[in-house]
Write a protein that holds these residues in place. Structure first.
Motif, PDB file in Angstrom:
ATOM      1  N   LEU A  47       9.656  12.159  60.037  1.00 44.80           N
ATOM      2  CA  LEU A  47       8.566  11.195  59.881  1.00 44.80           C
ATOM      3  C   LEU A  47       8.848  10.223  58.737  1.00 44.80           C
ATOM      4  O   LEU A  47       8.692   9.007  58.879  1.00 44.80           O
ATOM      5  CB  LEU A  47       7.251  11.932  59.629  1.00 44.80           C
ATOM      6  CG  LEU A  47       6.651  12.695  60.814  1.00 44.80           C
ATOM      7  CD1 LEU A  47       5.457  13.528  60.358  1.00 44.80           C
ATOM      8  CD2 LEU A  47       6.237  11.732  61.917  1.00 44.80           C
ATOM      9  N   ALA A  48       9.273  10.778  57.595  1.00 42.01           N
ATOM     10  CA  ALA A  48       9.523   9.918  56.438  1.00 42.01           C
ATOM     11  C   ALA A  48      10.738   9.030  56.653  1.00 42.01           C
ATOM     12  O   ALA A  48      10.718   7.838  56.323  1.00 42.01           O
ATOM     13  CB  ALA A  48       9.713  10.787  55.193  1.00 42.01           C
ATOM     14  N   THR A  49      11.798   9.595  57.214  1.00 40.48           N
ATOM     15  CA  THR A  49      13.031   8.833  57.392  1.00 40.48           C
ATOM     16  C   THR A  49      12.862   7.736  58.435  1.00 40.48           C
ATOM     17  O   THR A  49      13.328   6.608  58.246  1.00 40.48           O
ATOM     18  CB  THR A  49      14.181   9.769  57.800  1.00 40.48           C
ATOM     19  OG1 THR A  49      14.294  10.820  56.825  1.00 40.48           O
ATOM     20  CG2 THR A  49      15.493   9.021  57.869  1.00 40.48           C
ATOM     21  N   MET A  50      12.176   8.055  59.532  1.00 38.97           N
ATOM     22  CA  MET A  50      11.933   7.033  60.552  1.00 38.97           C
ATOM     23  C   MET A  50      11.104   5.884  59.975  1.00 38.97           C
ATOM     24  O   MET A  50      11.328   4.715  60.277  1.00 38.97           O
ATOM     25  CB  MET A  50      11.218   7.644  61.756  1.00 38.97           C
ATOM     26  CG  MET A  50      11.989   8.738  62.483  1.00 38.97           C
ATOM     27  SD  MET A  50      13.509   8.149  63.237  1.00 38.97           S
ATOM     28  CE  MET A  50      14.103   9.674  63.984  1.00 38.97           C
ATOM     29  N   HIS A  51      10.150   6.243  59.127  1.00 34.88           N
ATOM     30  CA  HIS A  51       9.329   5.203  58.496  1.00 34.88           C
ATOM     31  C   HIS A  51      10.179   4.345  57.572  1.00 34.88           C
ATOM     32  O   HIS A  51      10.062   3.117  57.547  1.00 34.88           O
ATOM     33  CB  HIS A  51       8.189   5.847  57.714  1.00 34.88           C
ATOM     34  CG  HIS A  51       7.340   4.867  56.960  1.00 34.88           C
ATOM     35  ND1 HIS A  51       7.561   4.575  55.627  1.00 34.88           N
ATOM     36  CD2 HIS A  51       6.299   4.089  57.356  1.00 34.88           C
ATOM     37  CE1 HIS A  51       6.679   3.678  55.228  1.00 34.88           C
ATOM     38  NE2 HIS A  51       5.900   3.370  56.256  1.00 34.88           N
ATOM     39  N   PRO A  73      15.523  10.169  49.886  1.00 33.41           N
ATOM     40  CA  PRO A  73      15.963  11.262  50.767  1.00 33.41           C
ATOM     41  C   PRO A  73      15.557  12.630  50.219  1.00 33.41           C
ATOM     42  O   PRO A  73      15.283  13.552  50.986  1.00 33.41           O
ATOM     43  CB  PRO A  73      17.491  11.101  50.786  1.00 33.41           C
ATOM     44  CG  PRO A  73      17.743   9.696  50.392  1.00 33.41           C
ATOM     45  CD  PRO A  73      16.657   9.342  49.426  1.00 33.41           C
ATOM     46  N   TRP A  74      15.536  12.754  48.889  1.00 32.92           N
ATOM     47  CA  TRP A  74      15.203  14.030  48.250  1.00 32.92           C
ATOM     48  C   TRP A  74      13.734  14.376  48.451  1.00 32.92           C
ATOM     49  O   TRP A  74      13.361  15.537  48.563  1.00 32.92           O
ATOM     50  CB  TRP A  74      15.543  13.946  46.766  1.00 32.92           C
ATOM     51  CG  TRP A  74      15.824  15.269  46.125  1.00 32.92           C
ATOM     52  CD1 TRP A  74      16.286  16.394  46.729  1.00 32.92           C
ATOM     53  CD2 TRP A  74      15.674  15.592  44.747  1.00 32.92           C
ATOM     54  NE1 TRP A  74      16.443  17.407  45.812  1.00 32.92           N
ATOM     55  CE2 TRP A  74      16.074  16.945  44.583  1.00 32.92           C
ATOM     56  CE3 TRP A  74      15.255  14.879  43.625  1.00 32.92           C
ATOM     57  CZ2 TRP A  74      16.055  17.591  43.356  1.00 32.92           C
ATOM     58  CZ3 TRP A  74      15.250  15.523  42.392  1.00 32.92           C
ATOM     59  CH2 TRP A  74      15.643  16.860  42.263  1.00 32.92           C
ATOM     60  N   THR A  75      12.890  13.356  48.507  1.00 34.04           N
ATOM     61  CA  THR A  75      11.444  13.585  48.651  1.00 34.04           C
ATOM     62  C   THR A  75      10.969  13.367  50.082  1.00 34.04           C
ATOM     63  O   THR A  75       9.757  13.360  50.331  1.00 34.04           O
ATOM     64  CB  THR A  75      10.660  12.646  47.712  1.00 34.04           C
ATOM     65  OG1 THR A  75      10.928  11.275  48.069  1.00 34.04           O
ATOM     66  CG2 THR A  75      11.042  12.863  46.261  1.00 34.04           C
ATOM     67  N   ALA A  76      11.892  13.200  51.017  1.00 38.61           N
ATOM     68  CA  ALA A  76      11.499  12.888  52.402  1.00 38.61           C
ATOM     69  C   ALA A  76      10.602  13.959  52.998  1.00 38.61           C
ATOM     70  O   ALA A  76       9.644  13.655  53.715  1.00 38.61           O
ATOM     71  CB  ALA A  76      12.742  12.698  53.268  1.00 38.61           C
ATOM     72  N   VAL A  77      10.875  15.237  52.704  1.00 42.39           N
ATOM     73  CA  VAL A  77      10.126  16.320  53.341  1.00 42.39           C
ATOM     74  C   VAL A  77       8.673  16.323  52.876  1.00 42.39           C
ATOM     75  O   VAL A  77       7.750  16.409  53.698  1.00 42.39           O
ATOM     76  CB  VAL A  77      10.803  17.677  53.071  1.00 42.39           C
ATOM     77  CG1 VAL A  77       9.945  18.816  53.614  1.00 42.39           C
ATOM     78  CG2 VAL A  77      12.179  17.717  53.712  1.00 42.39           C
ATOM     79  N   CYS A  78       8.429  16.227  51.566  1.00 42.77           N
ATOM     80  CA  CYS A  78       7.030  16.247  51.108  1.00 42.77           C
ATOM     81  C   CYS A  78       6.311  14.958  51.477  1.00 42.77           C
ATOM     82  O   CYS A  78       5.106  14.970  51.775  1.00 42.77           O
ATOM     83  CB  CYS A  78       6.933  16.542  49.611  1.00 42.77           C
ATOM     84  SG  CYS A  78       7.789  15.407  48.524  1.00 42.77           S
ATOM     85  N   ARG A  79       7.020  13.816  51.503  1.00 46.78           N
ATOM     86  CA  ARG A  79       6.377  12.572  51.937  1.00 46.78           C
ATOM     87  C   ARG A  79       6.030  12.632  53.416  1.00 46.78           C
ATOM     88  O   ARG A  79       4.964  12.163  53.838  1.00 46.78           O
ATOM     89  CB  ARG A  79       7.286  11.373  51.652  1.00 46.78           C
ATOM     90  CG  ARG A  79       7.431  11.037  50.180  1.00 46.78           C
ATOM     91  CD  ARG A  79       8.175   9.724  49.957  1.00 46.78           C
ATOM     92  NE  ARG A  79       9.563   9.789  50.367  1.00 46.78           N
ATOM     93  CZ  ARG A  79      10.084   9.120  51.384  1.00 46.78           C
ATOM     94  NH1 ARG A  79       9.319   8.318  52.128  1.00 46.78           N
ATOM     95  NH2 ARG A  79      11.373   9.224  51.691  1.00 46.78           N
ATOM     96  N   GLY A  80       6.920  13.210  54.209  1.00 44.81           N
ATOM     97  CA  GLY A  80       6.646  13.351  55.634  1.00 44.81           C
ATOM     98  C   GLY A  80       5.467  14.262  55.905  1.00 44.81           C
ATOM     99  O   GLY A  80       4.704  14.053  56.859  1.00 44.81           O
ATOM    100  N   ALA A  81       5.290  15.291  55.059  1.00 48.43           N
ATOM    101  CA  ALA A  81       4.132  16.177  55.204  1.00 48.43           C
ATOM    102  C   ALA A  81       2.837  15.402  54.992  1.00 48.43           C
ATOM    103  O   ALA A  81       1.846  15.620  55.698  1.00 48.43           O
ATOM    104  CB  ALA A  81       4.228  17.331  54.214  1.00 48.43           C
ATOM    105  N   VAL A  82       2.836  14.491  54.025  1.00 45.94           N
ATOM    106  CA  VAL A  82       1.649  13.650  53.807  1.00 45.94           C
ATOM    107  C   VAL A  82       1.395  12.772  55.023  1.00 45.94           C
ATOM    108  O   VAL A  82       0.253  12.610  55.473  1.00 45.94           O
ATOM    109  CB  VAL A  82       1.823  12.780  52.536  1.00 45.94           C
ATOM    110  CG1 VAL A  82       0.630  11.843  52.363  1.00 45.94           C
ATOM    111  CG2 VAL A  82       1.970  13.667  51.299  1.00 45.94           C
TER     112      VAL A  82
END
Length: 583
Positions: free
Chosen positions: A194-198, A388-397
């Protein structure tokens, strides 16, 4: 008091080595939490914090993250202890890191769930303060929280239940005057997607393509906002930075004489690992790196580091540390690329590298070579900086925001089933040419033989490819039960199977998921009646079971005459590894 504002969505990435948290008032800019307590100034503004804990006296909160004294040995790798030993690969199970984590945990007389809860409590306190500094204490106090927690897609289901228990122990779901804090889960690769696609959706060539994210493949559909659909069943293993750390530890030990290793002690080894490996060699190493020089704290004394004994690590030695780990990752990625080619006749267009290990130059180079042997058209993208390091927590939001936003920036609309989920029922009559003789049982109500413990699958995993699950689209099946007398509860059993081809009866692969007990049983006298062959009267209740998935959880709902009478989120109800049925 009810909430005066839109909820604050918080994404929590509880990682094996580092953890991150991001947040956003619903529909607003996503912010990563930073400013973690630290004993070293250069760590203060980092947007992720070590998943490490050190207990103190009972009346004092534990040290955590960057705030752990450098001469202390913290509790680390505790996330992996949520898994049963049988679900850890042998090389991970027998690693020094896991043995050390178990030993440290035993000294504290804590269960892994309790230790994770203690860590999350301190992590949450800091995140709460960081959010309050940004939007104000009054806004936070009057805003409800929506918490979205990430977890590995390849984890067994019982680990999710244990993680939820740790979240509860940490107090993250405690009652607040602003309203109930809701909890949901999302898989780590989906959050990263989600974060990376955005982040890349502005590219002109990104309108419709295939993308691979953390060994999960997604097809990007046309449209704005872009929608992504999991294209083939993902894969993964417990490999990455944890095994890199284990490899370097073994290299360090091999370069020191036994008497020196014994003399410097575990705390000095930890100091070398933290100061020179974690914050030096590991993030900087590439195939052209010059040798790294590391001072050795002989006997725990470092009064003059420039005159202390030193070790030199050349690029050939460090390459040997990386080789087995990147080779395993490359094997997984190439296997996923082949699956995409088989399914769509062409390779994925992009491979995104995210997470801490995803920043590695060695990983990038190794994957480039491996991908070239499978596909010359897949481009590897490795963004720089902290995103890239914060992609997972940003994608969770983003996942939390998408639940209520009419036009989320990126939407996952479908996923591939990794197991079969359904319920048990009895079939009347038992037929010799259709049913197993072991399932033959006499029914005193119907006065004939029936086939017991048969399965009806809401989601069916096939041998080649799992069923496609559409987000928020219910799957419904009708059932009925006979009642001889009034009852306070009606139970419906849910089961699951990881078998490549799920069976039509409860064999050894079918395990109990949970029981749903109705909270609103229909009035007995209002139910239709019928008589069996002995003219005994029974009541007949018909109902419908609906299943809805949001990617990380399954919600089962029971409807009677159009009204929901019971519901169960199975994240809460996995018990151990499941109870197998008789074969």
């Amino acid at each position: 008091m009810s909430s005066k504002h839109k909820p604050i969505v918080v994404g929590l990435d509880f990682g094996t080595t580092y953890s991150g948290m991001a947040w956003a008032p619903e529909g607003s800019h996503i912010t990563a939490v930073s400013g973690f307590p630290s004993r070293v100034s250069f760590n203060h503004d980092k947007e992720k914090v070590p998943t490490a804990l050190m207990y103190r006296k009972e009346d004092q909160p534990p040290f955590w993250g960057y705030d752990i004294p450098s001469d202390e040995i913290p509790l680390k790798w505790v996330k992996l202890l949520l898994l049963d030993d049988k679900d850890l690969p042998e090389h991970v199970r027998n690693s020094n890191h896991i043995k050390s984590a178990k030993s440290r945990l035993k000294q504290t007389n804590k269960h892994p769930v309790e230790a994770i809860g203690d860590y999350m409590r301190e992590f949450w306190k800091h995140g709460y303060k960081d959010i309050a500094r940004s939007v104000g204490k009054s806004r936070v106090a009057t805003s409800r929280f929506e918490l979205v927690v990430t977890l590995p897609a390849i984890w067994p289901s019982y680990a999710r239940m244990r993680l939820r228990k740790a979240i509860e122990l940490a107090g993250l779901l405690d009652a607040r005057s602003a309203g109930e804090t809701t909890l949901s889960f999302i898989s780590e690769p989906e959050a990263a997607a989600l974060a990376t696609m955005h982040d890349f959706s502005h590219r002109a060539d990104f309108e419709a393509c295939g993308g691979t994210v953390d060994i999960i493949s997604y097809k990007v559909m046309r449209g704005q906002p872009p929608k992504i659909r999991e294209s083939v069943q993902g894969d993964g293993k417990l490999c990455g930075a944890v095994l890199l750390d284990e490899g370097f530890l073994q290299l360090l030990r091999s370069k020191l004489p036994r008497n020196v290793w014994d003399k410097i002690g575990a705390s000095d080894v930890q100091w070398i690992m933290s100061q020179f490996w974690e914050n030096g060699m590991k993030p900087q190493f590439n195939r052209d790196s010059e040798p790294f020089v590391v001072p050795v704290p002989y006997g725990g004394k470092m009064e003059n580091p420039s005159q202390s004994p030193a070790l030199t690590f050349n690029r050939h030695e460090l390459s040997d540390v990386y080789k087995p780990v990147v080779a395993e990752v490359a094997t997984l990625v190439c296997s996923q690329v082949r699956k995409v080619i088989e399914a769509y006749g062409k390779p994925p267009r992009y491979l995104f590298l995210v997470g801490g290990f995803g920043k590695s130059a060695v990983l990038y180079d190794s994957l480039r070579e491996a991908i070239d042997e499978v596909s010359v058209k897949t481009e590897i993208l490795q963004a720089r900086g902290e995103r890239p390091w914060t992609a997972v927590c940003r994608g969770a939001v983003m996942k939390g925001i998408a639940k209520s936003e009419p036009n989320p920036s990126v939407l996952v609309e479908a996923r591939v089933a990794r197991a079969s989920y359904g319920t048990t029922y009895n079939i009347l009559p038992w037929e010799a040419n259709e049913h197993d003789v072991r399932d033959k049982a006499w029914c005193p109500v119907q006065r004939e033989f029936l086939a017991v413990d048969q399965t009806k699958w809401f989601i069916r995993r096939s041998r080649e490819q799992g069923e496609m699950l559409w987000d928020e689209e219910p799957i419904c099946h009708a059932f009925w039960q006979d009642l001889e007398s009034p009852t306070d509860t009606i139970e419906t059993e849910l089961v699951y199977s990881a078998a490549a081809a799920p069976p039509d009866r409860c064999d050894a692969s079918v395990k109990r998921l949970c029981m749903i007990r109705w909270s609103k049983v229909p009035a007995f006298d209002s139910l239709p009646t019928w008589q069996n062959g002995k003219r005994k009267v029974f009541r007949h209740v018909c109902y419908e079971v609906r299943m809805v998935t949001d990617g990380a959880s399954l919600d089962f709902q029971i409807f009677y005459e159009g009204n929901m009478v019971a519901a169960k989120n199975v994240d809460v109800d996995f018990t151990g590894s499941g109870t197998a049925y008789r074969p």
